[in-house]
Enzyme design. Sequence first.
Site, PDB file in Angstrom:
ATOM      1  N   ASP A  13       0.790  -1.252   0.000  1.00  0.00           N
ATOM      2  CA  ASP A  13       0.000   0.000   0.000  1.00  0.00           C
ATOM      3  C   ASP A  13       0.815   1.292   0.000  1.00  0.00           C
ATOM      4  O   ASP A  13       0.498   2.220   0.756  1.00  0.00           O
ATOM      5  CB  ASP A  13      -0.953   0.001   1.214  1.00  0.00           C
ATOM      6  N   ASP A  51      -4.553  -0.903  -1.741  1.00  0.00           N
ATOM      7  CA  ASP A  51      -5.831  -0.737  -1.043  1.00  0.00           C
ATOM      8  C   ASP A  51      -6.802  -0.127  -2.069  1.00  0.00           C
ATOM      9  O   ASP A  51      -6.464   0.869  -2.719  1.00  0.00           O
ATOM     10  CB  ASP A  51      -5.592   0.210   0.150  1.00  0.00           C
ATOM     11  N   HIS A  53     -10.769   0.614  -2.441  1.00  0.00           N
ATOM     12  CA  HIS A  53     -12.125   0.585  -1.883  1.00  0.00           C
ATOM     13  C   HIS A  53     -13.174   1.174  -2.822  1.00  0.00           C
ATOM     14  O   HIS A  53     -12.893   2.112  -3.569  1.00  0.00           O
ATOM     15  CB  HIS A  53     -12.170   1.379  -0.574  1.00  0.00           C
ATOM     16  N   HIS A  57     -17.535   2.674   1.147  1.00  0.00           N
ATOM     17  CA  HIS A  57     -17.010   1.438   1.740  1.00  0.00           C
ATOM     18  C   HIS A  57     -17.312   1.348   3.230  1.00  0.00           C
ATOM     19  O   HIS A  57     -17.322   2.363   3.936  1.00  0.00           O
ATOM     20  CB  HIS A  57     -15.487   1.372   1.509  1.00  0.00           C
ATOM     21  N   HIS A  86     -10.639   6.821   1.842  1.00  0.00           N
ATOM     22  CA  HIS A  86      -9.274   6.729   1.308  1.00  0.00           C
ATOM     23  C   HIS A  86      -9.228   5.650   0.226  1.00  0.00           C
ATOM     24  O   HIS A  86     -10.042   4.724   0.225  1.00  0.00           O
ATOM     25  CB  HIS A  86      -8.271   6.392   2.431  1.00  0.00           C
ATOM     26  N   LYS A 111      -7.016  -5.083  -2.731  1.00  0.00           N
ATOM     27  CA  LYS A 111      -7.723  -5.609  -1.555  1.00  0.00           C
ATOM     28  C   LYS A 111      -8.673  -4.566  -1.007  1.00  0.00           C
ATOM     29  O   LYS A 111      -8.480  -3.370  -1.196  1.00  0.00           O
ATOM     30  CB  LYS A 111      -6.729  -6.062  -0.487  1.00  0.00           C
ATOM     31  N   CYS A 156      -1.810  -2.845   7.755  1.00  0.00           N
ATOM     32  CA  CYS A 156      -1.774  -3.756   6.612  1.00  0.00           C
ATOM     33  C   CYS A 156      -0.477  -4.562   6.531  1.00  0.00           C
ATOM     34  O   CYS A 156      -0.508  -5.748   6.201  1.00  0.00           O
ATOM     35  CB  CYS A 156      -2.063  -2.993   5.338  1.00  0.00           C
TER      36      CYS A 156
HETATM   37  C1  VGL Z   1      -4.578   0.587   5.851  1.00  0.00           C
HETATM   38  C2  VGL Z   1      -6.146   1.436   7.266  1.00  0.00           C
HETATM   39  C3  VGL Z   1      -7.111   1.338   6.292  1.00  0.00           C
HETATM   40  C4  VGL Z   1      -3.151   0.187   5.625  1.00  0.00           C
HETATM   41  C5  VGL Z   1      -5.532   0.456   4.860  1.00  0.00           C
HETATM   42  O1  VGL Z   1      -2.720   0.104   4.449  1.00  0.00           O
HETATM   43  O2  VGL Z   1      -2.445  -0.052   6.636  1.00  0.00           O
HETATM   44  N1  VGL Z   1      -4.891   1.063   7.048  1.00  0.00           N
HETATM   45  N2  VGL Z   1      -6.783   0.851   5.087  1.00  0.00           N
HETATM   46 ZN    ZN Z   2      -8.208   0.893   3.545  1.00  0.00          ZN
END
Ligand code: VGL
Ligand code: ZN
Length: 208
Positions: A13, A51, A53, A57, A86, A111, A156
């Site tokens: 990410d 990431d 979404h 979401h 996000h 994901k 993550c």
């Molecule tokens: C993440 C919070 C929400 C991450 C992703 O990549 O750590 N944290 N979505």
């Molecule tokens: Zn996320």
Amino acid sequence: MKVEAQDVLVVIDVQNDFCPGGALAVADGDAVIDVIQAAAPHFEHIVLTQDWHTPGHISFASSHAGREPFESIEVSYGPQTLWPDHCVQGTPGAEFHLRLALPQAELIVRKGFRRGIDSYSAFFENDHVTPTGLAGYLRERGLRRVFFAGLAYDYCVGYSALDARKLGFDAVVLRDACRAIDLHGSVAAIETKFHEAGVRLAKSVDLS
Ligand code: VGL
Ligand code: ZN
């Protein structure tokens, strides 16, 4: 630590929304990029996660009336931390950071792309049973030891490393190639779990 042919670097990410100026900026998040770029040439195999979404979401505070980001709620699959909107599919915030330059990456795992379920881990969604397909990919390619870098260390990256161990892979987190969100003691909590699960911590400068 010597990097072997069956090792893979999974870069988690490294997207605009997790970097300074982004919707869910991790402090100093873009500092991981130079570290990752320096580590990458050691690896024959690199996988990226993204990431990704839907609008509205389930993990967005804005999807729940009266809720604020960083609160936790109970959903069908257990507790869910709520975040600012996000990494919405197709938006600039969801793009990889422009300075991340890993054209040799062989797979991008998206994901969190189903509206009703979040996914911190690169291996399972947050119900801990729905697979992303990454374990099957790694097994089929004969990759057995997974190195992790990216954002965020305590979400993550951390959950991905723990799931790697659950699935029988060796897991090494390159600590200097990660930055943390650090919400309600989440760094200490993930490190306790690393210890219990046999996730190893290493420094990318020690790779050879
Ligand atoms: C993440 C919070 C929400 C991450 C992703 O990549 O750590 N944290 N979505
Ligand atoms: Zn996320």
